[in-house]
Each structure stands twice: as C-alpha cells, then as structure tokens.
Write an enzyme that holds these catalytic residues in place. Structure first.
Site, mmCIF file in Angstrom:
data_model
loop_
_atom_site.group_PDB
_atom_site.id
_atom_site.type_symbol
_atom_site.label_atom_id
_atom_site.label_comp_id
_atom_site.label_asym_id
_atom_site.label_seq_id
_atom_site.Cartn_x
_atom_site.Cartn_y
_atom_site.Cartn_z
ATOM 1 N N ASN A 51 0.856 -1.194 0.000
ATOM 2 C CA ASN A 51 0.000 0.000 0.000
ATOM 3 C C ASN A 51 0.885 1.235 0.000
ATOM 4 O O ASN A 51 2.022 1.191 0.479
ATOM 5 C CB ASN A 51 -0.884 0.001 1.258
ATOM 6 C CG ASN A 51 -1.804 1.214 1.311
ATOM 7 O OD1 ASN A 51 -2.401 1.605 0.305
ATOM 8 N ND2 ASN A 51 -1.928 1.838 2.474
ATOM 9 N N HIS B 32 0.947 5.159 1.438
ATOM 10 C CA HIS B 32 0.277 5.986 2.436
ATOM 11 C C HIS B 32 0.953 7.358 2.460
ATOM 12 O O HIS B 32 2.190 7.441 2.468
ATOM 13 C CB HIS B 32 0.380 5.315 3.815
ATOM 14 C CG HIS B 32 -0.330 6.080 4.882
ATOM 15 N ND1 HIS B 32 -1.708 6.104 4.971
ATOM 16 C CD2 HIS B 32 0.135 6.870 5.871
ATOM 17 C CE1 HIS B 32 -2.053 6.880 5.996
ATOM 18 N NE2 HIS B 32 -0.959 7.365 6.552
ATOM 19 N N SER C 268 4.965 6.733 2.234
ATOM 20 C CA SER C 268 5.562 5.437 2.575
ATOM 21 C C SER C 268 4.868 4.335 1.795
ATOM 22 O O SER C 268 3.643 4.362 1.634
ATOM 23 C CB SER C 268 5.376 5.126 4.065
ATOM 24 O OG SER C 268 5.795 6.205 4.872
ATOM 25 N N ASP D 172 -2.370 0.563 8.185
ATOM 26 C CA ASP D 172 -1.100 1.265 7.915
ATOM 27 C C ASP D 172 0.029 0.852 8.863
ATOM 28 O O ASP D 172 0.887 1.675 9.210
ATOM 29 C CB ASP D 172 -1.304 2.795 8.002
ATOM 30 C CG ASP D 172 -2.358 3.290 7.017
ATOM 31 O OD1 ASP D 172 -2.482 2.680 5.942
ATOM 32 O OD2 ASP D 172 -3.054 4.266 7.336
#
Ligand code: GRF
Length: 268
Positions: free
Chosen positions: A106, A108, A135, A144
């Site tokens: 992912n 972020h 990130s 996260d």
C-alpha cells in the site's frame, strides 16, 4: 515462469492517480487487473479506456465475506501474484491477506509510523513538521501498520495548506510507488527462481500454489510478503542475498519435513 514479469492487481476506490503511475512506469511487473469496490471510481474508466482488465464490485448488500471472496476469485483469475493498494479505502481481512500470502503493498501519504489513517497532511502541518512524505508498506490487518519498504521525504513550505502539501507529496508518491513495487517484484522473482531451483529437485516436492512448496502434503517453504518462511525459521533477505545459503536452508527445511522414505531417496 520465474522470468515472466510478476502480475500485479491494483485496487482503487477513487481517481487512481497512483494506479496510473504504476501502469505507466511498470518495470519487472505488469498490471494485469484494476479492481475497485466503487463501480464509479474514475480510475476504472481510465484503465478500461486503455483496454486493461477491470473489475468492480460494491460490498453493499452482499457483506464483506462474499465481497472479498469474489474479489479474490477475480484476482486469482487475472494471474496476479501481488496486490498494490492505491487509494483503496477498505481494510482487508486477515483471511484475504493470508490467501494472497502477504504479497500486498500500500502507499500511504505520511512518513510512517507517523500519521496512520486519514487527514495526514493536516496533522503534519498542525504538528509543525518540517518534512512530510509518503511510505510504501506491506499490508497487515492493522491499518497502515505493516513493514515499511520504501519512503520519500518532501519539505513542508511556509504557508502550506493541507491541499498544497498533498499535491507536493502526490508527485513523490507517483515516483516512489512504481519504483518500490518493481523492487518488490524483482526480489520476489529472484527468490522464486532460487527456491524453485532447489525445492523442485527434491523428492516428492510439489508447488500447489505459486511460492508454496510441500512434501507429502506438508508445507516446508513459502514466499510471503517478499520473504522466505521455512518450517524452522523465517529468512530475512539482505539487499544482496547469499543465494547459496538460501538454497541450503530450503534443502534443510525439506529434510526436517520429508517422511523417512523420501529422506533416504533424496538426502544430501
Ligand atoms: C493517495 O494520497 C494515497 O497515498 C492514499 O490515497 C490517495 C489516493 O490517490 N492512500 P489516488 O487515487 O492514487 O490518486
């Protein structure tokens, strides 16, 4: 097989600018599916216009288990081995993550572990931070919180608003995400080919799904989240892995798992 680019499915909920960057800068991977929980996500139309495979399904009315099962089924059919979340606004269950063997990343918009969740830019400004950034991290069931595998820093400018900072960070996101996904996939390909080279030569070994190796139906090695998990340990790879050591460890894991009849046939 190990030299074919790794297939990546990108999950979006909105405009999908990071998905576009992943498509346009693909190296050592290929985006094989763009999927969304929002049938009206603008990014889906962008992908469909380019002839890419797309899939949309709203969880509304069918519930999360049925939604995730349908999503996983479509992802499996696409041949994707990695999922990249790009502005995907739902938490994935641990069973979804396990099914993908942890190969989910992912992006972020903060310097994790700072500012998990929403409104990251407003929170960075309110804290008076001199730097913001983005990130790329592995996805775990906790929001996260997975291991960070890439980060870019961006200066905060005098008079910045959350929108101005978000726009500056987004430019960095579009550079960072394709680079880190490509590193992740290249490493996964290297790992797969080295582990396959040794594992599939050993007696009785099968690979029932990509990156999971069994002997007599018992798993002894699997590639998960870009790392190698063996029956006796987890091998954390350095930037320049000692492949001979990795291959020895795989053979040892087989020795610890194989039934005695097979050990006699294939012991080192
Ligand atoms: C990006 O800021 C990303 O970091 C966050 O959500 C936003 C998505 O933007 N996870 P886009 O849909 O990729 O344009």
């Amino acid at each position: 097989m190990a030299d074919a680019p790794i297939g990546v499915a990108v999950l979006i909920s909105g405009r999908g600018s990071n998905m576009q960057a992943l498509v346009e800068q693909a190296r050592d991977y290929s985006v094989v599916l763009v999927a969304s929980d929002r049938p009206d996500a603008p990014g889906l139309a962008w992908a469909a216009d380019r002839g890419m495979a797309t899939f949309a399904l709203s969880p509304k009315g069918i519930g999360k288990p049925a939604y995730e099962a349908a999503m996983l089924n479509r992802i499996a059919n696409s041949g994707a081995e990695v999922i990249a979340l790009a502005g995907y606004m739902r938490l994935l269950t641990s069973s979804f993550i396990t099914t993908m063997r942890g190969n989910i990343v992912n992006i972020h918009p903060s310097l994790l572990p700072l500012y998990k969740g929403l409104d990251t830019h407003a929170r960075a400004l309110a804290a008076g931070d001199a730097e913001a950034g983005c990130s790329v991290h592995l996805v775990t069931p906790e929001l996260d919180a997975g291991r960070v595998i890439g980060q870019s820093r961006v200066p905060v400018m005098p008079g910045d608003t959350p929108d101005a900072l978000a726009a500056r960070v987004l430019v960095a996101e579009h550079q960072l995400y394709p680079r880190i996904v490509s590193e992740f996939c290249r490493r996964m390909n290297d790992l797969l080919s080295h582990v396959r080279a040794v594992a599939l030569q050993l007696p009785g070994v099968a690979e029932p799904e990509p990156g999971r190796f069994t002997v007599a139906d018992r798993a002894f090695a699997r590639i998960q989240g870009g790392e190698l998990w063996l029956v006796d340990d987890r091998v954390v790879l350095s930037d320049d892995p000692d492949w001979q050591l990795v291959e020895d460890r795989v053979a040892r894991a087989w020795e610890l798992t194989a039934p005695s009849g097979l050990l006699e046939a294939g012991g080192r």
